[in-house]
Design a protein around this motif. Structure first.
Motif, PDB file in Angstrom:
ATOM      1  N   ASP A  38       0.835  -1.204   0.000  1.00 29.58           N
ATOM      2  CA  ASP A  38       0.000   0.000   0.000  1.00 29.58           C
ATOM      3  C   ASP A  38       0.872   1.257   0.000  1.00 29.58           C
ATOM      4  OD1 ASP A  38      -1.857  -1.955   0.146  1.00 29.58           O
ATOM      5  OD2 ASP A  38      -2.578  -1.488   2.155  1.00 29.58           O
ATOM      6  N   LEU A  66      -9.897   0.151   6.663  1.00 27.54           N
ATOM      7  CA  LEU A  66     -10.892  -0.529   7.487  1.00 27.54           C
ATOM      8  C   LEU A  66     -10.112  -1.274   8.554  1.00 27.54           C
ATOM      9  CD1 LEU A  66     -13.843  -2.728   6.262  1.00 27.54           C
ATOM     10  CD2 LEU A  66     -12.364  -3.483   8.095  1.00 27.54           C
ATOM     11  N   ALA A 124      -2.260  -7.679   0.879  1.00 23.80           N
ATOM     12  CA  ALA A 124      -1.956  -7.289   2.257  1.00 23.80           C
ATOM     13  C   ALA A 124      -1.079  -8.390   2.845  1.00 23.80           C
ATOM     14  CB  ALA A 124      -3.243  -7.141   3.052  1.00 23.80           C
ATOM     15  N   THR A 127      -3.106 -11.091   5.280  1.00 29.01           N
ATOM     16  CA  THR A 127      -3.984 -12.104   4.671  1.00 29.01           C
ATOM     17  C   THR A 127      -3.338 -12.750   3.454  1.00 29.01           C
ATOM     18  OG1 THR A 127      -4.935 -10.560   3.089  1.00 29.01           O
ATOM     19  CG2 THR A 127      -6.010 -10.716   5.239  1.00 29.01           C
ATOM     20  N   HIS A 130      -4.563 -11.150  -1.987  1.00 30.05           N
ATOM     21  CA  HIS A 130      -4.552 -10.597  -3.321  1.00 30.05           C
ATOM     22  C   HIS A 130      -5.970 -10.583  -3.880  1.00 30.05           C
ATOM     23  CE1 HIS A 130      -3.826 -10.051  -7.560  1.00 30.05           C
ATOM     24  NE2 HIS A 130      -2.570  -9.817  -7.321  1.00 30.05           N
ATOM     25  N   ALA A 131      -6.905 -10.094  -3.125  1.00 29.79           N
ATOM     26  CA  ALA A 131      -8.289 -10.211  -3.541  1.00 29.79           C
ATOM     27  C   ALA A 131      -9.123  -8.965  -3.279  1.00 29.79           C
ATOM     28  CB  ALA A 131      -8.928 -11.406  -2.817  1.00 29.79           C
ATOM     29  N   VAL A 132      -8.946  -8.380  -2.118  1.00 36.02           N
ATOM     30  CA  VAL A 132      -9.869  -7.334  -1.674  1.00 36.02           C
ATOM     31  C   VAL A 132      -9.994  -6.193  -2.697  1.00 36.02           C
ATOM     32  CG1 VAL A 132     -10.134  -5.472   0.029  1.00 36.02           C
ATOM     33  CG2 VAL A 132      -9.713  -7.824   0.790  1.00 36.02           C
TER      34      VAL A 132
HETATM   35  N1  LIG Z   1      -8.912  -3.555   5.839  1.00 33.28           N
HETATM   36  C1  LIG Z   1      -8.464  -2.903   4.751  1.00 33.28           C
HETATM   37  N2  LIG Z   1      -8.444  -1.549   4.719  1.00 33.28           N
HETATM   38  C2  LIG Z   1      -7.993  -0.885   3.627  1.00 33.28           C
HETATM   39  N3  LIG Z   1      -7.550  -1.496   2.515  1.00 33.28           N
HETATM   40  C3  LIG Z   1      -7.547  -2.841   2.484  1.00 33.28           C
HETATM   41  C4  LIG Z   1      -8.007  -3.615   3.585  1.00 33.28           C
HETATM   42  N4  LIG Z   1      -7.874  -4.925   3.268  1.00 33.28           N
HETATM   43  C5  LIG Z   1      -7.341  -4.962   2.027  1.00 33.28           C
HETATM   44  N5  LIG Z   1      -7.154  -3.713   1.538  1.00 33.28           N
HETATM   45  C6  LIG Z   1      -6.575  -3.328   0.224  1.00 33.28           C
HETATM   46  O1  LIG Z   1      -6.639  -4.443  -0.646  1.00 33.28           O
HETATM   47  C7  LIG Z   1      -5.310  -4.898  -1.008  1.00 33.28           C
HETATM   48  C8  LIG Z   1      -5.309  -6.406  -1.104  1.00 33.28           C
HETATM   49  O2  LIG Z   1      -5.558  -6.994   0.155  1.00 33.28           O
HETATM   50  P1  LIG Z   1      -5.757  -8.571   0.387  1.00 33.28           P
HETATM   51  O3  LIG Z   1      -6.784  -9.029  -0.562  1.00 33.28           O
HETATM   52  O4  LIG Z   1      -6.161  -8.711   1.798  1.00 33.28           O
HETATM   53  O5  LIG Z   1      -4.406  -9.218   0.103  1.00 33.28           O
HETATM   54  C9  LIG Z   1      -4.416  -4.289   0.064  1.00 33.28           C
HETATM   55  O6  LIG Z   1      -3.093  -4.101  -0.416  1.00 33.28           O
HETATM   56  C10 LIG Z   1      -5.111  -2.968   0.361  1.00 33.28           C
HETATM   57  O7  LIG Z   1      -4.787  -1.985  -0.603  1.00 33.28           O
END
Ligand SMILES: Nc1ncnc2c1ncn2[C@@H]1O[C@H](COP(=O)(O)O)[C@@H](O)[C@H]1O
Ligand SMILES: Cc1cc2nc3c(=O)[nH]c(=O)nc-3n(C[C@H](O)[C@H](O)[C@H](O)COP(=O)(O)OP(=O)(O)OC[C@H]3O[C@@H](n4cnc5c(N)ncnc54)[C@H](O)[C@@H]3O)c2cc1C
Lengths: 257, 319
Positions: A38, A66, A124, A127, A130-132
């Protein structure tokens, strides 16, 4: 004014040792930082704003996180390098605990901001999903590109991006905005906060909002630590003997070669 | 019987092994598959041989990955087949396409899983904190359509022991009006396997000192049929390309054999390779932390040892 969103997650420092306490991860001694990917998103947002400013296109960067109360620290740190304001979706109870629920909550808040462009990290480091971010884009019906290694702007409505794929290859796409991009390592390096930046950060607007009603799709059923490896077998002798012995062990003991 | 749809992938027509690993994950289900591109005939046949009822989107317009177009074709198939599970590999394509579909159907997503069993209730194990912790996760009972990506090399390749089929799927997508236009791709590093799919990885750190010196690792890799990785320090100092970085902010790899040459073993490096089946550490410092995570260790100079190891490999591999 064009609005640029940046999704910023507050995560344990990558140096952290993870331990279990009861049947959960012990979070007491973990030090939290901005998710490393990020940081690339934040820097890319600032560079884009600076680039557009040269053509008299004004933009504002809004950081969104969040997480629990403590997560506001990552927004403040992002303010210090140039993010203009922040929205903190407060979730102390970890009610949003999977990609489905987190993306739904982030998307709802992003929708109300009506972003022209959103940057996020590739993943992130807590976790590793690579999805959110991709799910946020889909929920907003916004085109997206993930694992972006380079952005080349054509005004503020079109961008050419390189995306890292397997084998060291890159795919190139052109996107018409609005769009969401997830950043990979290599795209940039986040600048350090300046003293005036740090001072200004304290005064920037940080709005707290309640977690929207969201539903998780997964249930956590229990944690474990990765299995320990056995004692390392050190191979002694002269280099030539060591090399021969290693290859022999890999073949006969480990049955690999 | 529950239904699963797997998203197959190929490279220049050859089915990726990771796609057959999805077949293992989907065991116990009635398994359908989708695969894209004009060159995918042999790959579709191989999926079919593994028992998968495969839909082949043959149109050359689908040769390159396009998030919207691929998702639209999958959406159509999901609506037609009504599967309980959609599975993809945690590859650059799968990690993009599967979450997109999950959001489109507002379904549960379990990403980058290390083990998946869909016989009876779904049992899934996935890493958190870059593998420093593992969790068992369950799909909530209310989720009738769930999405799963599986880390390449984490499960063995499988076959259903029944016969599948290949059906050509005609699907049209309005590429011209999509806000995403595919422009092209650069050439990769030739025939060497990708790090994320490699069975053997030879990896080097800052200690290699120059880009030219990395040649000793490439030579060894050629003999072993391995891919070449690097630490972040080696990448940041320009000794190796970004795509070669293993670790927290690089690739997560999962080979049978990982050989670390002159890598200290920082926690962020371990994050990317800790699940390797066998780890060999070669380092001149007996106190280097990498030895605590290795199965075999040699204290010595990598510049001396790498060529010697290559010679020994040549002897037994006959290359
Ligand atoms: N709780 C969170 N708050 C803000 N951004 C998030 C959050 N969770 C995931 N993201 C964003 O989504 C990307 C992928 O997250 P993830 O899918 O958890 O690997 C992260 O690099 C953030 O940019
Ligand atoms: C947020 C964050 C993310 C990171 N992500 C990553 C990542 O993805 N991947 C990664 O690797 N690192 C990552 N790091 C960096 C990590 O902390 C280490 O700095 C890095 O891994 C060190 O690389 P190295 O082992 O090559 O170098 P060093 O730590 O300098 O180690 C060099 C080693 O080589 C040995 N050596 C020297 N000469 C020889 C010789 N001739 N023969 C044999 N051995 C020799 C030395 O004894 C030493 O152990 C990250 C750090 C942070 C903060």
């Amino acid at each position: 004014m064009i609005k640029i969103g940046v999704l910023i997650k507050h995560v344990p420092d990558t140096n952290s040792r993870i331990q279990l306490k009861g049947d959960a991860v012990d979070e007491a001694d973990l030090k939290y930082v901005i998710n490393p990917y990020d940081e690339f998103a934040i820097e890319e947002a600032i560079r884009t704003k600076e680039l557009w400013a040269k053509s008299n296109i004004a933009s504002e960067i809004v950081g969104i996180t969040l997480g629990p109360v403590a997560a506001s620290k990552s927004l403040r740190d992002a303010f210090a390098v140039g993010v203009d304001r922040g929205i903190h979706i407060l979730d102390n109870a970890k009610a949003a605990n999977d990609s489905k629920s987190i993306s739904a909550a982030l998307a709802e808040v992003c929708r109300s901001e009506n972003f022209h462009l959103i940057f996020a990290g590739k993943q992130a480091v807590d976790t590793d999903s690579h999805a959110v971010a991709v799910m946020v884009a889909e929920r907003l019906k916004m085109p997206h590109m993930s694992i972006v290694a380079k952005c080349e702007w054509e005004g503020s409505a079109h961008v050419k991006v390189d995306r890292d794929i397997e084998g060291g290859m890159k795919e190139t796409y052109k996107l018409k905005l609005p769009a969401l991009l997830t950043c990979n390592k290599g795209i940039n390096k986040m600048r350090l906060a300046s003293l005036p930046g740090i001072r200004a950060a304290a005064k920037k607007e940080l709005k707290e909002v309640a977690l929207p009603a969201v539903k998780s799709g997964l249930k956590m059923m229990g944690w474990g630590l990765p299995p320990e490896r056995g004692q390392v077998k050190m191979i002694e002798g002269e280099p030539a003997q060591q090399a021969a012995e290693l290859v022999k062990r890999l073949r006969e003991e480990a049955k690999i070669l | 019987m529950k239904k699963a749809l797997i998203i197959g992938e190929h490279r220049k027509g050859a089915l990726k092994k990771a796609s057959l690993e999805l077949v293992s994950a989907a065991k116990g289900c009635d398994v359908y598959g989708i695969i894209f591109g004009s060159q995918a005939k042999a790959a579709a046949d191989e999926l079919s041989k593994a028992g998968v009822k495969t839909y082949w989107v043959k149109d050359a317009a689908f040769d390159a990955y396009h998030p919207d177009a691929y998702a639209a074709a999958c959406e159509k198939l999901i609506k037609d087949l009504q599967p309980n599970y959609v599975l993809g590999s945690a590859s650059s394509t799968g990690k993009d396409l599967v979450p997109q579909l999950a959001a489109r159907f507002d379904g549960a997503l379990a990403a980058d899983c290390l083990s998946v069993s869909l016989e009876g209730d779904a049992k899934i194990r996935r890493p958190f904190y870059s593998g420093k912790a593992l969790a068992n996760v369950q799909i909530e009972a209310s989720e009738t359509l769930a999405f799963i990506t599986v880390r390449p090399n984490a499960m063995s390749a499988g076959s259903l022991g029944s016969s599948g089929s290949v059906t050509e799927m005609s699907f049209s997508f309005d590429f011209a009006s999509s806000p995403i236009q595919y422009v092209g791709a650069t050439q990769g590093s030739g025939d060497r396997p990708d790090l994320t799919e490699a069975n053997i990885i030879v990896s080097g750190g800052r200690s290699l000192k120059s880009k030219e010196n990395f040649k000793i690792l490439f030579d060894l890799a050629d003999t072993m049929g391995a891919a070449v990785g690097a630490s972040r320090a080696a990448v940041d100092e320009g000794l190796a390309g970004h795509d070669m970085q293993v670790g927290q902010t690089g690739k997560t790899v999962n080979p049978s054999l990982y050989m670390a040459f002159g890598i200290s073993g920082a926690i962020q490096h371990l994050a990317g390779m800790r699940t390797s089946k066998v780890i060999v550490a070669i380092n001149k410092d007996a106190q280097a932390p990498i030895f605590q995570k290795a199965d075999y260790g040699i204290v010595g100079d990598l510049f001396t040892l790498a060529p010697l190891i290559q010679q020994e490999c040549k002897k037994i591999l006959g290359k």
